[in-house]
Design an enzyme around this catalytic site. Structure first.
Site, PDB file in Angstrom:
ATOM      1  N   CYS A 185       4.378  -5.518  -6.022  1.00  0.00           N
ATOM      2  CA  CYS A 185       5.590  -4.817  -6.443  1.00  0.00           C
ATOM      3  C   CYS A 185       6.471  -5.687  -7.340  1.00  0.00           C
ATOM      4  CB  CYS A 185       6.359  -4.439  -5.181  1.00  0.00           C
ATOM      5  SG  CYS A 185       7.891  -3.637  -5.532  1.00  0.00           S
TER       6      CYS A 185
ATOM      7  N   ARG B 203      -0.016  13.309 -16.464  1.00  0.00           N
ATOM      8  CA  ARG B 203       0.418  14.484 -15.712  1.00  0.00           C
ATOM      9  C   ARG B 203       1.918  14.727 -15.752  1.00  0.00           C
ATOM     10  NH1 ARG B 203      -3.051  17.374 -12.446  1.00  0.00           N
ATOM     11  NH2 ARG B 203      -1.567  18.731 -11.430  1.00  0.00           N
TER      12      ARG B 203
HETATM   13  P1  IMP Z   1       1.508  -4.495   0.480  1.00  0.00           P
HETATM   14  O1  IMP Z   1       1.084  -4.120   1.855  1.00  0.00           O
HETATM   15  O2  IMP Z   1       2.405  -5.696   0.445  1.00  0.00           O
HETATM   16  O3  IMP Z   1       0.363  -4.671  -0.458  1.00  0.00           O
HETATM   17  O4  IMP Z   1       2.425  -3.294  -0.070  1.00  0.00           O
HETATM   18  C1  IMP Z   1       1.953  -1.967  -0.107  1.00  0.00           C
HETATM   19  C2  IMP Z   1       3.101  -1.054  -0.423  1.00  0.00           C
HETATM   20  O5  IMP Z   1       3.673  -1.358  -1.696  1.00  0.00           O
HETATM   21  C3  IMP Z   1       2.737   0.416  -0.552  1.00  0.00           C
HETATM   22  O6  IMP Z   1       2.613   1.073   0.682  1.00  0.00           O
HETATM   23  C4  IMP Z   1       3.890   0.977  -1.373  1.00  0.00           C
HETATM   24  O7  IMP Z   1       5.014   1.276  -0.599  1.00  0.00           O
HETATM   25  C5  IMP Z   1       4.239  -0.189  -2.261  1.00  0.00           C
HETATM   26  N1  IMP Z   1       3.679  -0.055  -3.612  1.00  0.00           N
HETATM   27  C6  IMP Z   1       2.483   0.418  -3.996  1.00  0.00           C
HETATM   28  N2  IMP Z   1       2.316   0.330  -5.314  1.00  0.00           N
HETATM   29  C7  IMP Z   1       3.438  -0.214  -5.797  1.00  0.00           C
HETATM   30  C8  IMP Z   1       3.878  -0.563  -7.107  1.00  0.00           C
HETATM   31  O8  IMP Z   1       3.161  -0.440  -8.114  1.00  0.00           O
HETATM   32  N3  IMP Z   1       5.137  -1.064  -7.205  1.00  0.00           N
HETATM   33  C9  IMP Z   1       5.937  -1.239  -6.118  1.00  0.00           C
HETATM   34  N4  IMP Z   1       5.554  -0.977  -4.865  1.00  0.00           N
HETATM   35  C10 IMP Z   1       4.322  -0.457  -4.715  1.00  0.00           C
END
Ligand code: IMP
Length: 498
Positions: free
Chosen positions: A313, A414
């Site tokens: 993110c 889309r």
């Molecule tokens: P991780 O578990 O730290 O990899 O975070 C996963 C979470 O990041 C997902 O469930 C989303 O809420 C969030 N997320 C997914 N894609 C993106 C993105 O491109 N930008 C910001 N947050 C994201």
């Protein structure tokens, strides 16, 4: 001047440690129960629960049908991603709902196929057991790798080497896995064809798979014993998408947005609650108490919490919005508890973004979340939809954000929405089978809860004691002041008993 400026910094999960409680016979490892509430039921009283407090994120590089199947079998759920055409997402949900554990849909071969061709087919497919059909499509036998030698029998037709139908034990489609297993055990076969009333082969049940399939005590199933399926939807095409997903049998929906405190989400939730009153729907993401109240007012049966903390993110960098996940959980859990106090309705919350270690999962649960959603954690597994790649001799899997260019391309076509990226694309270290990784993570969560003297997540919510730790004490908690040789040097020099 801003409306409000908070000078207390927001906190991340890694800044907290749990204090031990009193461990008793009732809170030893084997007594810790990880079941938790995922959403309030859309109608009537009660909650839809899951057996482990973990769900996989709705992302292209994380949650396809394979992840959905395996997560449901292991007691959690994977939210099938919404950034794809409706038909493809629906097909993934169907695959989960139609799955019969241990029942494999077979590929058949014609009785006059030469064995040399069968050997080639076996090599290409990676499996070696085929029901055999005659020219009019009638099931006439079964052939496996044990029935021929490609060099000796290559010129013969399959019918000359197959085990013919009259000599085969078969099961019926109405049988469950235990019943099919009993027939299989009484036969001398390693595989049991399952036939319908017309004697057409519908499935194969393999002896080698049985224990694996009977050994899922936490499996999540619906009232018709089908695996449970979860999916994400967006705030654009929800009218068509939700209806198609419901038709396919989806059990719970999450409205997927990095910023849930919006009138678009309010409209989406309202439409879903009105047109599909039995479908539990999760809203999100929010990071404030007012965001929680807004979504619950709009009809959310569960609320997802977190902004800016995901591993892929860059929202905080791009837009300057976000909050440390620990603070976000505390603020939203406070609003959730106040709402429960006021109305008698407990709305579960799901912490999302930046969590990967068991220690952080337990802290998130102790701070008040009911469930933890993860992306990176699951992207590393065999069951995520991506293929392994080797980079600098390390086996990796690709992982990208839904807001990264790669996923946004679909959205741009889309929705004309892709103004700038909010996520990145990279690789994560391959970690093997989901089952093995979950065993390890869940063991650590259970051990931590046992040390805190609690046996359930509800007890953790009410009984946990946490402490903010300094940067120095975090350092002290890591390995320090010891030289760590590589494993070869370590094992090579260890001679016990000399
Ligand atoms: P991780 O578990 O730290 O990899 O975070 C996963 C979470 O990041 C997902 O469930 C989303 O809420 C969030 N997320 C997914 N894609 C993106 C993105 O491109 N930008 C910001 N947050 C994201």
């Amino acid at each position: 001047m801003a409306k409000h400026i908070e000078f207390e910094p927001s906190r991340t999960l890694t800044e907290f440690r749990l204090l031990p409680g009193c461990t008793t016979e009732a809170t030893t490892l084997t007594h810790v129960n990880l079941q938790t509430r995922l959403v309030r039921l859309a109608r009537g009283d009660g909650w839809m629960g899951i057996k482990i407090p973990l769900v996989a994120a709705a992302m292209q590089s994380v949650s396809g049908a394979r992840m959905g199947l395996e997560m449901a079998r292991l007691g959690g759920l994977a939210f099938i991603f919404a950034s794809q055409p409706i038909e493809r997402q629906v097909e993934m949900v169907r695959r989960i709902k139609n799955y019969k554990a241990g029942f494999v849909t077979p590929e058949t071969v014609p009785a006059d196929m030469p064995i040399s061709e069968l050997a080639e087919l076996t090599r290409r497919r990676g499996f070696a057991t085929f029901p055999v059909l005659d020219a009019s499509g009638v099931f006439v036998g079964l052939i496996t790798r044990n029935d021929y030698d490609a060099n000796r029998h290559g010129h013969l037709p399959v019918r000359d080497r197959m085990i013919a139908r009259p000599a085969l034990a078969v099961g019926g489609v109405s049988q469950d896995l235990r019943e099919a297993n009993a027939v299989l055990m009484d036969s001398h076969q390693t595989v049991l064809p399952i036939v319908d009333a017309q004697d057409a082969v519908r499935y194969l049940v393999f002896r080698k798979d049985i224990t694996d399939h009977l050994d899922n005590p936490l499996q999540l199933v619906d009232g018709r014993k089908r695996l449970m399926a979860a999916a994400a939807v967006n705030t654009h095409d929800y009218v068509d998408r939700v209806s198609a997903l419901v038709e396919a049998g989806v059990d719970v929906i999450a409205v997927d947005s990095s910023h849930g405190h919006s009138v678009f989400q309010e409209r989406t939730l309202h439409w879903i609650r009105t047109h599909h009153p039995d479908l539990p729907v999760i809203g999100g993401n929010v990071i404030t108490g007012s965001g929680f109240d807004f979504l619950v007012e709009a009809g959310a049966c569960g609320v997802k919490v977190g902004m800016g903390g995901g591993s892929i993110c860059i929202t905080q960098e791009q837009k300057g919005t976000g909050r440390g996940l620990a603070t976000a959980i505390m603020k939203v859990a406070e609003a959730r508890d106040a709402h429960a106090e006021r109305t008698g309705n407990y709305i579960p919350i799901i912490a999302d973004g930046g969590i990967v270690h068991a220690k952080d999962i337990v802290v998130a649960l102790a701070l008040g979340t009911d469930v933890v959603m993860m992306g990176r954690y699951f992207a590393r597994m065999d069951e995520s939809p991506t293929e392994k790649v080797t980079i600098n001799n390390r086996v990796m899997k690709p992982y990208w954000g839904e807001g990264a260019q790669r996923a946004r391309e679909w959205k741009a076509v889309r929705y004309h929405q892709a103004v700038f990226a909010e996520g990145v694309e990279g690789f994560v270290e391959y970690a093997g089978k989901l089952r093995d990784n979950l065993d390890d993570t869940l063991a650590k969560i259970r051990a931590s809860m046992s040390t805190c003297g609690v046996a359930t997540i509800e007890e953790l919510h009410s009984g946990a004691e946490l402490e903010l730790v300094s940067a120095l004490s975090i350092r002290e908690g890591q390995v320090h002041d010891i030289h760590l040789p590589g494993p070869e040097a370590l094992y090579g020099s260890t001679k016990w008993g000399d």
